[in-house]
Design a protein around this motif. Structure first.
Motif, PDB file in Angstrom:
ATOM      1  N   ALA A 198       2.606   2.829   3.092  1.00  0.00           N
ATOM      2  CA  ALA A 198       1.642   2.609   4.179  1.00  0.00           C
ATOM      3  C   ALA A 198       1.688   1.181   4.690  1.00  0.00           C
ATOM      4  O   ALA A 198       1.475   0.936   5.884  1.00  0.00           O
ATOM      5  CB  ALA A 198       0.230   2.952   3.693  1.00  0.00           C
ATOM      6  N   GLY A 214      -9.221   6.887  -1.647  1.00  0.00           N
ATOM      7  CA  GLY A 214      -9.110   8.238  -1.114  1.00  0.00           C
ATOM      8  C   GLY A 214      -9.385   9.310  -2.148  1.00  0.00           C
ATOM      9  O   GLY A 214      -9.462   9.066  -3.355  1.00  0.00           O
ATOM     10  N   GLN A 216      -3.358  10.011  -9.417  1.00  0.00           N
ATOM     11  CA  GLN A 216      -3.289   8.578  -9.129  1.00  0.00           C
ATOM     12  C   GLN A 216      -3.970   7.752 -10.222  1.00  0.00           C
ATOM     13  O   GLN A 216      -3.435   6.741 -10.680  1.00  0.00           O
ATOM     14  CB  GLN A 216      -3.920   8.305  -7.761  1.00  0.00           C
ATOM     15  CG  GLN A 216      -4.350   6.875  -7.512  1.00  0.00           C
ATOM     16  CD  GLN A 216      -3.208   5.896  -7.479  1.00  0.00           C
ATOM     17  OE1 GLN A 216      -2.066   6.262  -7.219  1.00  0.00           O
ATOM     18  NE2 GLN A 216      -3.515   4.639  -7.755  1.00  0.00           N
ATOM     19  N   SER A 240      -7.175   2.149  -6.512  1.00  0.00           N
ATOM     20  CA  SER A 240      -7.044   3.501  -5.975  1.00  0.00           C
ATOM     21  C   SER A 240      -7.993   3.703  -4.794  1.00  0.00           C
ATOM     22  O   SER A 240      -9.077   3.111  -4.743  1.00  0.00           O
ATOM     23  CB  SER A 240      -7.349   4.539  -7.051  1.00  0.00           C
ATOM     24  OG  SER A 240      -6.488   4.387  -8.163  1.00  0.00           O
ATOM     25  N   GLY A 278      -4.053   7.274  -2.383  1.00  0.00           N
ATOM     26  CA  GLY A 278      -3.017   6.284  -2.653  1.00  0.00           C
ATOM     27  C   GLY A 278      -3.561   5.122  -3.437  1.00  0.00           C
ATOM     28  O   GLY A 278      -4.606   5.222  -4.101  1.00  0.00           O
ATOM     29  N   GLU A 306      -5.061   8.724   7.373  1.00  0.00           N
ATOM     30  CA  GLU A 306      -3.753   8.164   7.692  1.00  0.00           C
ATOM     31  C   GLU A 306      -3.310   8.632   9.078  1.00  0.00           C
ATOM     32  O   GLU A 306      -2.987   9.814   9.278  1.00  0.00           O
ATOM     33  CB  GLU A 306      -2.711   8.561   6.646  1.00  0.00           C
ATOM     34  CG  GLU A 306      -1.343   7.922   6.884  1.00  0.00           C
ATOM     35  CD  GLU A 306      -0.337   8.308   5.815  1.00  0.00           C
ATOM     36  OE1 GLU A 306       0.600   7.539   5.571  1.00  0.00           O
ATOM     37  OE2 GLU A 306      -0.492   9.401   5.230  1.00  0.00           O
ATOM     38  N   TRP A 338       0.850  -1.181   0.000  1.00  0.00           N
ATOM     39  CA  TRP A 338       0.000   0.000   0.000  1.00  0.00           C
ATOM     40  C   TRP A 338       0.893   1.240   0.000  1.00  0.00           C
ATOM     41  O   TRP A 338       1.926   1.260   0.676  1.00  0.00           O
ATOM     42  CB  TRP A 338      -0.897   0.051   1.240  1.00  0.00           C
ATOM     43  CG  TRP A 338      -1.961  -0.998   1.311  1.00  0.00           C
ATOM     44  CD1 TRP A 338      -1.891  -2.282   0.880  1.00  0.00           C
ATOM     45  CD2 TRP A 338      -3.269  -0.837   1.878  1.00  0.00           C
ATOM     46  NE1 TRP A 338      -3.047  -2.949   1.138  1.00  0.00           N
ATOM     47  CE2 TRP A 338      -3.916  -2.092   1.756  1.00  0.00           C
ATOM     48  CE3 TRP A 338      -3.935   0.218   2.472  1.00  0.00           C
ATOM     49  CZ2 TRP A 338      -5.215  -2.297   2.209  1.00  0.00           C
ATOM     50  CZ3 TRP A 338      -5.217   0.006   2.938  1.00  0.00           C
ATOM     51  CH2 TRP A 338      -5.848  -1.237   2.798  1.00  0.00           C
ATOM     52  N   TYR A 339       0.484   2.244  -0.741  1.00  0.00           N
ATOM     53  CA  TYR A 339       1.240   3.492  -0.765  1.00  0.00           C
ATOM     54  C   TYR A 339       0.269   4.679  -0.746  1.00  0.00           C
ATOM     55  O   TYR A 339      -0.899   4.558  -1.134  1.00  0.00           O
ATOM     56  CB  TYR A 339       2.139   3.572  -2.001  1.00  0.00           C
ATOM     57  CG  TYR A 339       1.387   3.625  -3.312  1.00  0.00           C
ATOM     58  CD1 TYR A 339       0.965   4.844  -3.857  1.00  0.00           C
ATOM     59  CD2 TYR A 339       1.087   2.462  -4.011  1.00  0.00           C
ATOM     60  CE1 TYR A 339       0.267   4.895  -5.052  1.00  0.00           C
ATOM     61  CE2 TYR A 339       0.394   2.497  -5.198  1.00  0.00           C
ATOM     62  CZ  TYR A 339      -0.019   3.716  -5.715  1.00  0.00           C
ATOM     63  OH  TYR A 339      -0.723   3.747  -6.896  1.00  0.00           O
ATOM     64  N   THR A 340       0.751   5.797  -0.273  1.00  0.00           N
ATOM     65  CA  THR A 340      -0.009   7.046  -0.285  1.00  0.00           C
ATOM     66  C   THR A 340       0.836   8.134  -0.924  1.00  0.00           C
ATOM     67  O   THR A 340       2.054   7.984  -1.095  1.00  0.00           O
ATOM     68  CB  THR A 340      -0.414   7.469   1.135  1.00  0.00           C
ATOM     69  OG1 THR A 340       0.771   7.647   1.935  1.00  0.00           O
ATOM     70  CG2 THR A 340      -1.296   6.412   1.777  1.00  0.00           C
ATOM     71  N   VAL A 393      -5.850  11.084   2.804  1.00  0.00           N
ATOM     72  CA  VAL A 393      -4.774  10.889   1.843  1.00  0.00           C
ATOM     73  C   VAL A 393      -5.318  10.136   0.637  1.00  0.00           C
ATOM     74  O   VAL A 393      -6.405   9.562   0.666  1.00  0.00           O
ATOM     75  CB  VAL A 393      -3.602  10.094   2.462  1.00  0.00           C
ATOM     76  CG1 VAL A 393      -2.893  10.898   3.521  1.00  0.00           C
ATOM     77  CG2 VAL A 393      -4.083   8.765   3.012  1.00  0.00           C
TER      78      VAL A 393
END
Length: 430
Positions: A321, A179, A158, A177, A283, A275, A141-143, A281
């Motif tokens: 994340a 958020g 994104q 995707s 991500g 977050e 997971w990334y933000t 956020v």
């Protein structure tokens, strides 16, 4: 049986040594080939069919979408169970296959049936198959760290840049995707003005759809030059929508801006992604493809993120994340530490009690050889290197060590007795 096997092994020690070396080399290749993950995949062998029909109630979706799909998907071979679920605006059908069925064969069979079931659904409703991942496929997971951009701009970045870049990584089934706001043009209509001009909402919708289109023309030649005629009609901003003509009222065109207002807004959200209590956020979730090596996929995703980050706007960076590779590395490091610790402890115990270094070496050799052979069997049965399997290997090492110590001590005792009997015979002869 065991005694004969031991006798054959002792008499053909070089053959046994060659076989051991061959198995150890094979095991090293098996270790590199074996998929590495932190969590064992115990999910069912399933294909998910998702259908979206916004604005409809669960009962309407159950009657007109879920039931026709479930009824027509029941004839697929090697299916154990089919489950349907309907909710507001969405329908899910879960087709559970037998465990020995290839997932891509199953997806092909489902697609064949969906082509037939499409005609039974309402017009404009199209079922789609979910990604070829599993319930434990969320490996990373990334933000986005973008303090200068609002949530709508981050979500657009994104969806239209980052997502497409990361989906090209081998082993990735989907970038989901989360958020932010999905940008959309929103038309706020005044019902009094609609009634005054005798217009309906369907009239307004059809006019907007008809004006958001490019049309083709023909080619003609003039002055030794060829020209292609086409009409450009795609909407590019809200002013284009406001200028769309609806009807002619007493010789004056009635436009969209005359019956309402157009604004840029976000799509309806059913929740937010926060977050650490510090705010919303945007991500994405990296979903791994079925049967892939999680550790390898995560490394490739991180390398691709470095390339994608070069094209991001100034001040925008990735933040991690969730990274399953940390758990994977911890599991692998744990088994390495256990192997080293047990080798040292076994050597000290054997040398302390037997005072025989060759016995200690014979026991130590058994540990890496047995672990290497176990990875050959893991590949043969399709089991990945995870917390469960590596823990089992670590526990089994203790049994291997115990057997080695018992066999060495027993051999040492029998040899001592044999030497004692032999010495007595020599004394009697004298």
């Amino acid at each position: 049986m065991v005694q004969k096997l031991i006798e054959i092994s002792i008499r053909n020690r070089y053959v046994v040594l060659v076989l051991a070396v061959a198995l150890f080399i094979w095991g090293i290749f098996a270790v590199n080939k074996n998929p590495v993950d932190a969590i064992p995949d115990l999910s069912e062998n399933q294909v998910i069919v998702f259908t979206e029909w916004m604005g409809r109630s669960p009962q309407v979706l159950e009657d007109q979408v879920t039931f026709p799909l479930v009824s027509n998907l029941q004839g697929i071979p090697k299916v154990k169970n089919i489950r349907g679920s309907s909710m507001f605006g969405m329908s899910f059908v879960y087709i559970i296959f037998e465990d020995n069925v290839d997932i891509y064969w199953a997806r092909t069979r489902v697609l064949e049936r969906l082509n037939y079931a499409q005609r039974l659904l309402p017009q404009g409703v199209t079922p789609t198959i979910g990604p070829d991942g599993t319930g434990v496929g969320h490996v990373f997971w990334y933000t986005l760290d973008a303090p200068r951009m609002d949530l709508g701009e981050q979500r657009a970045l994104q969806d239209w840049y980052i997502k497409y870049g990361l989906q090209t990584v081998p082993g990735v089934a989907e970038i989901a995707s989360f958020g932010g706001f999905e940008k959309q043009y929103q038309l706020v209509v005044d019902p009094v003005k609609l009634q005054f001009y005798n217009l309906s909402l369907m009239d307004v919708m059809n006019k907007i759809k008809a004006n958001n289109n490019d049309v083709g023309g023909r080619k003609f030649e003039m002055s030794d030059m060829a020209y292609i005629i086409r009409g450009l009609g795609y909407l590019k901003n809200k002013e284009d929508i406001e200028s769309i003509a609806l009807i002619n009222y007493n010789g004056i065109p009635v436009r969209i801006k005359d019956i309402g207002s157009v604004q840029m807004g976000g799509d309806l959200r059913l929740g937010i992604f926060d977050e650490n209590g510090e705010g919303e956020v945007v991500g994405g979730i990296v979903v791994m493809r079925y049967g892939e090596n999680a550790d390898k996929v995560i490394k490739l995703v991180k390398e691709k993120m470095k390339e994608v980050e070069k094209g991001l706007p100034e001040g925008v960076h990735f933040k991690t994340a969730y990274d399953r590779s940390d758990l994977i590395d911890a599991a692998i490091d744990n088994i390495k530490e256990k192997l080293l610790e047990e080798m040292i402890v076994v050597s000290l115990i054997v040398i302390l009690f037997l005072f025989h270094w060759r016995s200690a070496i014979s026991i130590i050799i058994q540990i890496p050889l047995t672990v290497a052979i176990s990875f050959i069997l893991l590949n043969a049965f399709g089991i990945s290197s995870n917390i469960m399997s590596l823990t089992g290997i670590a526990l089994a090492i203790g049994v291997i060590v115990d057997n080695g110590i018992i066999m060495a001590e027993n051999s040492y005792r029998n040899l001592a007795e044999w030497q004692e009997v032999k010495s007595k015979k020599v004394k009697i002869q004298k």
